[in-house]
Design a protein around this motif. Structure first.
Motif, short mmCIF file in Angstrom:
data_model
loop_
_atom_site.label_atom_id
_atom_site.label_comp_id
_atom_site.label_asym_id
_atom_site.label_seq_id
_atom_site.Cartn_x
_atom_site.Cartn_y
_atom_site.Cartn_z
N VAL A 127 0.27 -11.68 -5.79
CA VAL A 127 0.00 -10.40 -5.12
C VAL A 127 1.04 -10.22 -4.03
O VAL A 127 0.96 -10.85 -2.97
CB VAL A 127 -1.42 -10.37 -4.54
CG1 VAL A 127 -1.66 -9.04 -3.82
CG2 VAL A 127 -2.45 -10.58 -5.65
N LEU A 128 2.02 -9.38 -4.27
CA LEU A 128 3.13 -9.23 -3.33
C LEU A 128 2.74 -8.45 -2.08
O LEU A 128 3.13 -8.79 -0.97
CB LEU A 128 4.30 -8.55 -4.03
CG LEU A 128 5.08 -9.43 -5.01
CD1 LEU A 128 6.07 -8.59 -5.81
CD2 LEU A 128 5.81 -10.54 -4.28
N HIS A 129 1.98 -7.36 -2.28
CA HIS A 129 1.59 -6.52 -1.15
C HIS A 129 0.22 -5.92 -1.44
O HIS A 129 -0.15 -5.72 -2.60
CB HIS A 129 2.60 -5.38 -0.93
CG HIS A 129 3.97 -5.87 -0.59
ND1 HIS A 129 4.32 -6.28 0.67
CD2 HIS A 129 5.08 -6.02 -1.37
CE1 HIS A 129 5.59 -6.66 0.68
NE2 HIS A 129 6.06 -6.52 -0.54
N ALA A 130 -0.52 -5.63 -0.39
CA ALA A 130 -1.81 -4.97 -0.51
C ALA A 130 -1.65 -3.51 -0.10
O ALA A 130 -0.91 -3.19 0.83
CB ALA A 130 -2.85 -5.65 0.37
N TYR A 131 -2.37 -2.64 -0.80
CA TYR A 131 -2.31 -1.20 -0.52
C TYR A 131 -3.74 -0.70 -0.31
O TYR A 131 -4.68 -1.19 -0.95
CB TYR A 131 -1.65 -0.46 -1.68
CG TYR A 131 -0.25 -0.95 -1.97
CD1 TYR A 131 0.86 -0.31 -1.43
CD2 TYR A 131 -0.04 -2.08 -2.76
CE1 TYR A 131 2.15 -0.76 -1.68
CE2 TYR A 131 1.24 -2.55 -3.02
CZ TYR A 131 2.33 -1.90 -2.47
OH TYR A 131 3.60 -2.36 -2.72
N PRO A 132 -3.92 0.27 0.54
CA PRO A 132 -5.27 0.75 0.83
C PRO A 132 -5.85 1.59 -0.30
O PRO A 132 -5.11 2.13 -1.13
CB PRO A 132 -5.07 1.60 2.09
CG PRO A 132 -3.67 2.09 1.98
CD PRO A 132 -2.90 0.98 1.35
N ALA A 133 -7.16 1.68 -0.32
CA ALA A 133 -7.84 2.66 -1.17
C ALA A 133 -7.90 3.98 -0.40
O ALA A 133 -7.82 4.00 0.82
CB ALA A 133 -9.24 2.18 -1.51
N VAL A 193 0.87 5.30 -0.05
CA VAL A 193 0.61 4.68 -1.36
C VAL A 193 -0.81 4.11 -1.36
O VAL A 193 -1.18 3.34 -0.48
CB VAL A 193 1.63 3.55 -1.65
CG1 VAL A 193 1.30 2.87 -2.98
CG2 VAL A 193 3.05 4.11 -1.65
N TYR A 194 -1.60 4.50 -2.36
CA TYR A 194 -2.98 4.04 -2.50
C TYR A 194 -3.17 3.47 -3.90
O TYR A 194 -2.65 4.02 -4.89
CB TYR A 194 -3.96 5.20 -2.30
CG TYR A 194 -3.80 5.91 -0.98
CD1 TYR A 194 -4.45 5.44 0.18
CD2 TYR A 194 -3.02 7.06 -0.87
CE1 TYR A 194 -4.30 6.10 1.39
CE2 TYR A 194 -2.87 7.73 0.33
CZ TYR A 194 -3.51 7.25 1.46
OH TYR A 194 -3.37 7.90 2.66
N ASP A 195 -3.91 2.37 -4.00
CA ASP A 195 -4.25 1.88 -5.34
C ASP A 195 -5.75 1.68 -5.47
O ASP A 195 -6.52 1.94 -4.54
CB ASP A 195 -3.43 0.65 -5.73
CG ASP A 195 -3.77 -0.60 -4.92
OD1 ASP A 195 -4.72 -0.58 -4.11
OD2 ASP A 195 -3.06 -1.62 -5.10
N THR A 196 -6.17 1.25 -6.65
CA THR A 196 -7.58 1.13 -7.05
C THR A 196 -8.32 2.44 -6.79
O THR A 196 -9.49 2.44 -6.38
CB THR A 196 -8.29 -0.05 -6.36
OG1 THR A 196 -8.31 0.15 -4.94
CG2 THR A 196 -7.61 -1.36 -6.69
N VAL A 197 -7.66 3.55 -7.07
CA VAL A 197 -8.29 4.87 -6.96
C VAL A 197 -7.89 5.67 -8.19
O VAL A 197 -6.71 5.84 -8.49
CB VAL A 197 -7.88 5.58 -5.65
CG1 VAL A 197 -6.37 5.70 -5.52
CG2 VAL A 197 -8.55 6.93 -5.55
N GLU A 198 -8.87 6.14 -8.93
CA GLU A 198 -8.61 6.79 -10.20
C GLU A 198 -8.84 8.29 -10.11
O GLU A 198 -9.82 8.76 -9.54
CB GLU A 198 -9.51 6.21 -11.29
CG GLU A 198 -9.21 6.78 -12.68
CD GLU A 198 -9.99 6.10 -13.78
OE1 GLU A 198 -9.79 6.47 -14.95
OE2 GLU A 198 -10.79 5.19 -13.47
#
Length: 406
Positions: free
Chosen positions: A16-22, A202-207
């Protein structure tokens, strides 16, 4: 869509290189990119460099879709040979497509040189060899066509090929001097980190569960109930983008890859660590990695069922290792990682870049095929021009209009 199974090497190598917010609130944005793989990252980087404010949304973790399973060979060769592409789309567009891919390799070099972290990028040669003797006339014609338009290539006859690659007992090959390779997963993160430093969000785990086109823009409904309003949506969701468009424009299939344990410490595993691939369809391909591994992939199956795909992984892995051992019997090839994934190709081998009538205020960047990363670089340049209101002379080559009415 279940895009990937097994142990994709790049994620295991990097972690896991970097964490991104939801994203946990409603927001408005000038530009939203849907997709946080290498294509979305390249788009975000180009647009941010051009001064545009960008929001990027990814439904998985960043880079953990097809990007983590990419073998990341940067080859100007389109899956459709130049000679065949000329017959499909005309000489002018076919030649320009190939030359744009050559340019994209050098653009990739410029991009990675500008970043603050390493992405295992290296420029290499590429060897395209005849799988069987019957392919030799077609390969000779292909060599002549590439040479004629100024691509830096050499013709290797059987003796020359054997002298450099004793284990490849084939009748001829095209050696190209323009090729490269990279860690696509690390590159995607590096690009997005640079974008964030310049103000991108940048946001992840959001669909995105619903796309609503309105008079002044587009509303994106998220799986948590929040809404993102944007003036311009860019879809960089890869193979999953097909479900957004009513017309079927890609063929999905399953592909397999393995990576060896690190080889004995030496500068070259074979001639200049060139990337290798063959004329057969589906084709085998090989490359090295920065830590002295061999990656071999192929053995494609023309179906998209994840269940059927995954069942074949053990057998396909054994077959790929046998192929590697046969070609390089002196290398102690021991498989370390195996994976399989769903990939897509278009009828002419070219990407789709641009808009469709059913999705106003939306642009698609769909770089399918064996050189999808280079297509994504091309797409990022074209889309940045379109959003800036500039005319791009190459946009028509890759538009959906070539399907007929869109």
């Amino acid at each position: 869509m279940d895009l990937l199974s097994g142990q994709p090497h790049w994620f295991y190598k990097n972690g896991v290189l970097h964490a991104y917010p939801a994203l946990t609130e409603n927001l408005s944005a000038e530009i939203v990119i849907m997709g946080g793989g290498i294509t979305g990252a390249l788009l975000a980087w180009h647009l941010t460099q051009a001064g545009f404010p960008v929001v990027l949304l990814e439904k998985r973790h960043i880079g953990l879709g097809s990007t983590s399973g990419s073998t990341a060979l940067l080859q100007y060769e389109i899956d459709t040979m130049l000679t065949d592409l000329i017959n499909l789309v005309g000489e002018k567009d076919a030649v320009r497509s190939y030359l744009l891919c050559v340019e994209a390799i050098h653009k990739a070099r410029e991009i990675v040189d500008s970043l603050q972290v390493k992405t295992s990028f290296s420029q290499v040669k590429s060897l395209y060899y005849a799988s069987k003797k019957d392919d030799l006339p077609l390969l000779t014609k292909e060599y002549e066509a590439r040479k004629r338009i100024g691509i830096d290539v050499e013709w290797w006859d059987q003796g020359t090929l054997r002298s450099h690659f004793p284990g490849i007992r084939k009748s001829g090959a095209i050696l190209s001097h323009d090729a490269a390779q990279v860690d696509a997963y690390a590159l995607a993160h590096a690009l997005l980190q640079e974008c964030i430093r310049k103000g991108a969000r940048v946001y992840d785990t959001v669909e995105i569960t619903d796309i609503r086109h309105e008079r002044t823009g587009t509303s994106l409904v998220l799986d948590n109930g929040n809404v993102v309003k944007t003036k311009k949506l860019i879809v960089a969701a890869g193979y999953e983008s097909q479900k957004l468009i009513s017309r079927n424009f890609v063929r999905l299939h399953s592909s397999y890859a393995i990576v060896s344990k690190p080889m004995p410490d030496k500068k070259e595993l074979w001639y200049e660590n060139a990337s290798l691939w063959e004329s057969a369809r589906p084709y085998l391909y090989l490359r090295t990695t920065e830590d002295n591994r061999v990656l071999i992939g192929g053995k494609d199956e023309m179906f998209q069922s994840a269940i059927k795909r995954d069942k074949l992984l053990p057998r396909k892995s054994v077959e790929l290792e046998k192929n590697a051992r046969s070609m390089f019997p002196d290398l102690p090839f021991v498989t370390d990682y195996t994976w399989c994934g769903t990939f897509a190709e278009t009828k002419d081998g070219l990407p789709f870049i641009g808009g469709v009538k059913e999705h106003p205020n939306t642009l698609f960047a769909l770089g399918f095929g064996g050189n999808g990363i280079l297509f994504s670089i091309i797409a990022a340049g074209i889309i940045t021009d379109l959003i800036a209101g500039k005319k791009n002379k190459d946009a028509a080559i890759f538009s959906f209009d070539r399907l007929g009415k869109s």
